[in-house]
Write a protein that holds these residues in place. Structure first.
Motif, mmCIF file in Angstrom:
data_model
loop_
_atom_site.group_PDB
_atom_site.id
_atom_site.type_symbol
_atom_site.label_atom_id
_atom_site.label_comp_id
_atom_site.label_asym_id
_atom_site.label_seq_id
_atom_site.Cartn_x
_atom_site.Cartn_y
_atom_site.Cartn_z
ATOM 1 N N PHE A 27 27.326 0.495 76.409
ATOM 2 C CA PHE A 27 27.419 1.085 77.752
ATOM 3 C C PHE A 27 28.879 1.172 78.205
ATOM 4 O O PHE A 27 29.288 2.157 78.837
ATOM 5 C CB PHE A 27 26.613 0.267 78.758
ATOM 6 C CG PHE A 27 25.121 0.384 78.610
ATOM 7 C CD1 PHE A 27 24.517 1.613 78.384
ATOM 8 C CD2 PHE A 27 24.301 -0.741 78.720
ATOM 9 C CE1 PHE A 27 23.144 1.727 78.249
ATOM 10 C CE2 PHE A 27 22.919 -0.643 78.590
ATOM 11 C CZ PHE A 27 22.339 0.592 78.353
ATOM 12 N N TYR A 32 26.367 5.119 80.170
ATOM 13 C CA TYR A 32 24.900 5.054 80.135
ATOM 14 C C TYR A 32 24.281 6.290 79.494
ATOM 15 O O TYR A 32 23.411 6.172 78.616
ATOM 16 C CB TYR A 32 24.363 4.841 81.553
ATOM 17 C CG TYR A 32 22.865 4.652 81.622
ATOM 18 C CD1 TYR A 32 22.301 3.393 81.430
ATOM 19 C CD2 TYR A 32 22.021 5.728 81.895
ATOM 20 C CE1 TYR A 32 20.924 3.210 81.497
ATOM 21 C CE2 TYR A 32 20.651 5.558 81.966
ATOM 22 C CZ TYR A 32 20.100 4.300 81.759
ATOM 23 O OH TYR A 32 18.744 4.120 81.816
ATOM 24 N N ASP A 59 16.480 1.543 80.830
ATOM 25 C CA ASP A 59 16.767 1.050 82.174
ATOM 26 C C ASP A 59 16.593 -0.469 82.245
ATOM 27 O O ASP A 59 17.400 -1.170 82.859
ATOM 28 C CB ASP A 59 15.848 1.732 83.192
ATOM 29 C CG ASP A 59 16.129 1.274 84.620
ATOM 30 O OD1 ASP A 59 17.257 1.497 85.095
ATOM 31 O OD2 ASP A 59 15.228 0.688 85.251
ATOM 32 N N PHE A 62 19.538 -1.996 80.610
ATOM 33 C CA PHE A 62 20.729 -1.915 81.458
ATOM 34 C C PHE A 62 20.707 -3.001 82.540
ATOM 35 O O PHE A 62 21.746 -3.604 82.842
ATOM 36 C CB PHE A 62 20.827 -0.534 82.108
ATOM 37 C CG PHE A 62 22.044 -0.365 82.984
ATOM 38 C CD1 PHE A 62 23.267 -0.019 82.422
ATOM 39 C CD2 PHE A 62 21.967 -0.564 84.347
ATOM 40 C CE1 PHE A 62 24.397 0.117 83.219
ATOM 41 C CE2 PHE A 62 23.097 -0.429 85.151
ATOM 42 C CZ PHE A 62 24.304 -0.084 84.583
ATOM 43 N N GLN A 63 19.547 -3.240 83.132
ATOM 44 C CA GLN A 63 19.451 -4.267 84.165
ATOM 45 C C GLN A 63 19.746 -5.654 83.606
ATOM 46 O O GLN A 63 20.245 -6.527 84.325
ATOM 47 C CB GLN A 63 18.064 -4.242 84.794
ATOM 48 C CG GLN A 63 17.798 -3.008 85.648
ATOM 49 C CD GLN A 63 16.433 -3.034 86.307
ATOM 50 O OE1 GLN A 63 15.991 -4.074 86.780
ATOM 51 N NE2 GLN A 63 15.755 -1.900 86.320
ATOM 52 N N ALA A 125 29.964 3.840 85.118
ATOM 53 C CA ALA A 125 28.672 3.685 85.794
ATOM 54 C C ALA A 125 27.949 4.998 86.051
ATOM 55 O O ALA A 125 26.905 5.013 86.714
ATOM 56 C CB ALA A 125 28.857 2.942 87.116
ATOM 57 N N THR A 128 23.925 5.642 86.555
ATOM 58 C CA THR A 128 23.300 4.358 86.868
ATOM 59 C C THR A 128 23.252 4.153 88.377
ATOM 60 O O THR A 128 23.877 4.914 89.137
ATOM 61 C CB THR A 128 24.093 3.189 86.237
ATOM 62 O OG1 THR A 128 25.258 2.919 87.051
ATOM 63 C CG2 THR A 128 24.519 3.526 84.824
#
Length: 268
Positions: A27, A32, A59, A62-63, A125, A128
Motif C-alpha cells: 500500500f 491502495y 478493505d 487495509f483496516q 491514501a 481510502t
C-alpha cells in the motif's frame, strides 16, 4: 523479503502478521488502487487462497494495516509536541529533560513503529477513507503553528498571506517526511534524514515568523479581533538569530538609504 508461509509450520498469528506487513509495504509503495490481493499474497510468499482465509477483502486487509485510531493518535502526539514549546524561541535553551524533547521522541518513535501506515495516510491514501487526511492535517498544523506564534512572536499579525505560506510549508514538510520514511529502510539513516529535514523546516519557520511582521499584510478577516493591529516589533539584526523552537535561521534587516543631507535613514 518474506519467508514462505506454511500453515502447518507457522503459528496463525505469525501468518496474519506477515500478510499485514506485506500489505503495508505494498500500500505504501503502490497505493491502495495499485495493490491487489494477489500482490499481497505474492509478497508474503503465500497463496491468494490462504490470504482470503485471514482477510475476506482488500478493505479488511487495509483496516488491519491502518487501524482507525492511528490518525487520531498521530494528531494527538503532534499537537502535544507543539504545545510543549510554549513561548520558547530557541529549542536549544530547553532543558534536556523538557517535555518537548520527550514528546518529540515519542512522536518519532510512533512514526517508525507504524512506518507503513504513516506513509500511507500522509502520501498514499488515494482511494481510502483517509484520502483527505493529509490536507486536513496540514490545516491543523497551520492553526497550531499560529497558536504557537501568538505566544512566541506577539508582534506577528495573522495575515492571509502568512497562512497561505504556512500551508505551503507544511504541505512540503509532510510530503518530505513521508518520502524519508519510505526512501530509507534503514532506521538510523531515516532518522538522520528526518533530523536534517526538521532542522531545515524549523529554520524556515523561525525566519518566517521573525520577518512576517516587517512586511505589509492584508489582515485576515475575523469576527472577534479588534480593527487595530499592533505595530510590529523591530526585527533583530541580520545574522543574530539562533536555532529555535520554530527553527534556525537568520533574520534580515531593512534596507537603508541616504537622505538629502547625506545621512543614512531607514526605508519604511
Amino acid at each position: 523479503m518474506y519467508s514462505s508461509l506454511l500453515m502447518v509450520q507457522v503459528p496463525k498469528d505469525h501468518v496474519r502478521e506477515a500478510f499485514v506487513e506485506a500489505a503495508g509495504a505494498a500500500f505504501a509503495e503502490l497505493g491502495y488502487p495499485g495493490t491487489s490481493m494477489a500482490v499481497v499474497a505474492r509478497r508474503a510468499g503465500s497463496s491468494i487462497g490462504n490470504l482470503y482465509k485471514y482477510f475476506p477483502s482488500k478493505d479488511a486487509l487495509f483496516q488491519a494495516v491502518v487501524p482507525p485510531e492511528l490518525v487520531a493518535e498521530l494528531e494527538r502526539l503532534t499537537r502535544a509536541r507543539m504545545r510543549a514549546l510554549g513561548a520558547a524561541t530557541d529549542v536549544r535553551e530547553l532543558d534536556a529533560s523538557a517535555r518537548y524533547h520527550t514528546l518529540a521522541g515519542e512522536l518519532l518513535d510512533y512514526c517508525f513503529e507504524r512506518r507503513a501506515a504513516v506513509v500511507i495516510v500522509l502520501s498514499r491514501a488515494e482511494g481510502t477513507p483517509y484520502a483527505s487526511f493529509a490536507e486536513s492535517f496540514v490545516q491543523k498544523l497551520v492553526r497550531w503553528a499560529l497558536d504557537y506564534a501568538d505566544a512566541a512572536y506577539p508582534h506577528l499579525a495573522a495575515a492571509v498571506d502568512l497562512r497561505w505560506v504556512l500551508q505551503k510549508v507544511y504541505s512540503g514538510f509532510i510530503s518530505s517526511l513521508a518520502d524519508a520514511l519510505r526512501r530509507y529502510p534503514d532506521e538510523p539513516q531515516a532518522r538522520a534524514a528526518i533530523a536534517l529535514l526538521t532542522a531545515h523546516h524549523q529554520g524556515g519557520l523561525k525566519h518566517l515568523f521573525q520577518t512576517a511582521g516587517d512586511s505589509p499584510h492584508e489582515r485576515e478577516p475575523s469576527h472577534t479581533e479588534t480593527p487595530s493591529v499592533p505595530d510590529p516589533a523591530p526585527s533583530p539584526r541580520a545574522g543574530s538569530a539562533r536555532p529555535s523552537a520554530a527553527g534556525a535561521g537568520a533574520t534580515g534587516s531593512r534596507a537603508r538609504q541616504p537622505d538629502r543631507g547625506g545621512r543614512t535613514r531607514r526605508r519604511r
